[in-house]
Write a protein that holds these residues in place. Structure first.
Motif, PDB file in Angstrom:
ATOM      1  N   ASN A  80       0.844  -1.191   0.000  1.00 46.55           N
ATOM      2  CA  ASN A  80       0.000   0.000   0.000  1.00 46.55           C
ATOM      3  C   ASN A  80       0.886   1.250   0.000  1.00 46.55           C
ATOM      4  OD1 ASN A  80      -1.830   2.055   0.500  1.00 46.55           O
ATOM      5  ND2 ASN A  80      -3.065   0.818   1.888  1.00 46.55           N
ATOM      6  N   PHE A 126      -7.643  -5.249  -6.269  1.00 41.70           N
ATOM      7  CA  PHE A 126      -7.657  -4.959  -4.834  1.00 41.70           C
ATOM      8  C   PHE A 126      -8.062  -6.200  -4.057  1.00 41.70           C
ATOM      9  CE2 PHE A 126      -8.382  -0.615  -6.513  1.00 41.70           C
ATOM     10  CZ  PHE A 126      -7.332   0.018  -5.878  1.00 41.70           C
ATOM     11  N   ASP A 132     -10.823   0.877   0.926  1.00 39.25           N
ATOM     12  CA  ASP A 132     -10.954   1.976  -0.028  1.00 39.25           C
ATOM     13  C   ASP A 132     -11.093   1.517  -1.478  1.00 39.25           C
ATOM     14  OD1 ASP A 132     -10.735   3.733   2.075  1.00 39.25           O
ATOM     15  OD2 ASP A 132      -8.574   4.019   1.828  1.00 39.25           O
ATOM     16  N   ALA A 133     -11.342   0.234  -1.712  1.00 39.72           N
ATOM     17  CA  ALA A 133     -11.400  -0.294  -3.077  1.00 39.72           C
ATOM     18  C   ALA A 133     -12.612   0.219  -3.853  1.00 39.72           C
ATOM     19  CB  ALA A 133     -11.415  -1.818  -3.062  1.00 39.72           C
ATOM     20  N   SER A 136     -12.310   2.920  -6.682  1.00 42.66           N
ATOM     21  CA  SER A 136     -10.908   3.035  -7.099  1.00 42.66           C
ATOM     22  C   SER A 136     -10.624   2.021  -8.199  1.00 42.66           C
ATOM     23  CB  SER A 136      -9.978   2.747  -5.913  1.00 42.66           C
ATOM     24  OG  SER A 136     -10.183   3.682  -4.892  1.00 42.66           O
ATOM     25  N   SER A 137      -9.555   2.251  -8.923  1.00 40.05           N
ATOM     26  CA  SER A 137      -9.162   1.283  -9.949  1.00 40.05           C
ATOM     27  C   SER A 137      -7.663   1.048  -9.878  1.00 40.05           C
ATOM     28  CB  SER A 137      -9.566   1.770 -11.339  1.00 40.05           C
ATOM     29  OG  SER A 137      -8.825   2.925 -11.680  1.00 40.05           O
ATOM     30  N   ILE A 138      -7.287  -0.101 -10.359  1.00 42.27           N
ATOM     31  CA  ILE A 138      -5.881  -0.468 -10.401  1.00 42.27           C
ATOM     32  C   ILE A 138      -5.677  -1.221 -11.708  1.00 42.27           C
ATOM     33  CG2 ILE A 138      -6.223  -2.609  -9.119  1.00 42.27           C
ATOM     34  CD1 ILE A 138      -3.523  -2.068  -7.763  1.00 42.27           C
TER      35      ILE A 138
END
Length: 166
Positions: A80, A126, A132-133, A136-138
């Protein structure tokens, strides 16, 4: 002071190398089947070290030039960037590689030098426990992978061998 991560890697390597005689793989015939223990220590400090156990299927080494292939798939934890040890994210790296290798040495101890390359299908996501997912994007994109390597195969019996790779 030696970092904790280096100590863990050294301890795992010592356990794996110390228990190596118990590992086995088929050395008679064209294809070998066995088990593997893999340690992936990435060069990025934001990606954790991955230790995996799995099946091993390979073409048995023969002296001279030959095909080399690899599916060095692994999953690793992402650290993180905000800090803390709570669950954050994982990355899945799935390369599909082919290339060439050269094998030499006496029949009972063969050394292979190889280079493989190809696409790597990557995915980051995530962890379920990351608060906090939501929203949000990854992202991890498909990339190109190349992996030079060296392996040593020691024949222990007609259908039993030990292979170390780096």
């Amino acid at each position: 002071m030696i970092p904790t991560r280096s100590i863990r890697i050294a301890l795992v390597a010592a356990v794996v190398l110390g228990s190596a005689p118990a590992a086995s793989a088929q050395t008679l015939g064209r294809v070998g089947v066995g088990g593997s223990v893999t340690i992936n220590n990435t060069t990025d400090s934001d990606v954790g070290t991955a230790i995996t156990f799995g099946p091993l299927v390979r073409l048995n080494p023969r002296p001279g030039w030959g095909f080399a292939g690899a599916f060095n798939w692994y999953w690793a934890d992402l650290h993180n960037p905000a800090g803390g040890d709570d669950p954050f994210a994982r990355i899945a790296v799935r390369p599909f590689m082919g290339g060439i290798g050269y094998t030499l040495g006496p029949p009972k101890t063969l050394v292979n030098f190889s280079v493989v390359m190809g696409p790597s299908f990557n995915r980051a996501y995530f962890d379920d426990g990351f608060a906090d997912a939501a929203g949000s994007s990854i992202e991890a994109k498909t990339s190109f992978a190349i992996r030079p390597g060296i392996s040593v195969t020691q024949t222990l019996a007609p259908r039993v061998g030990f292979t170390a790779y780096g």
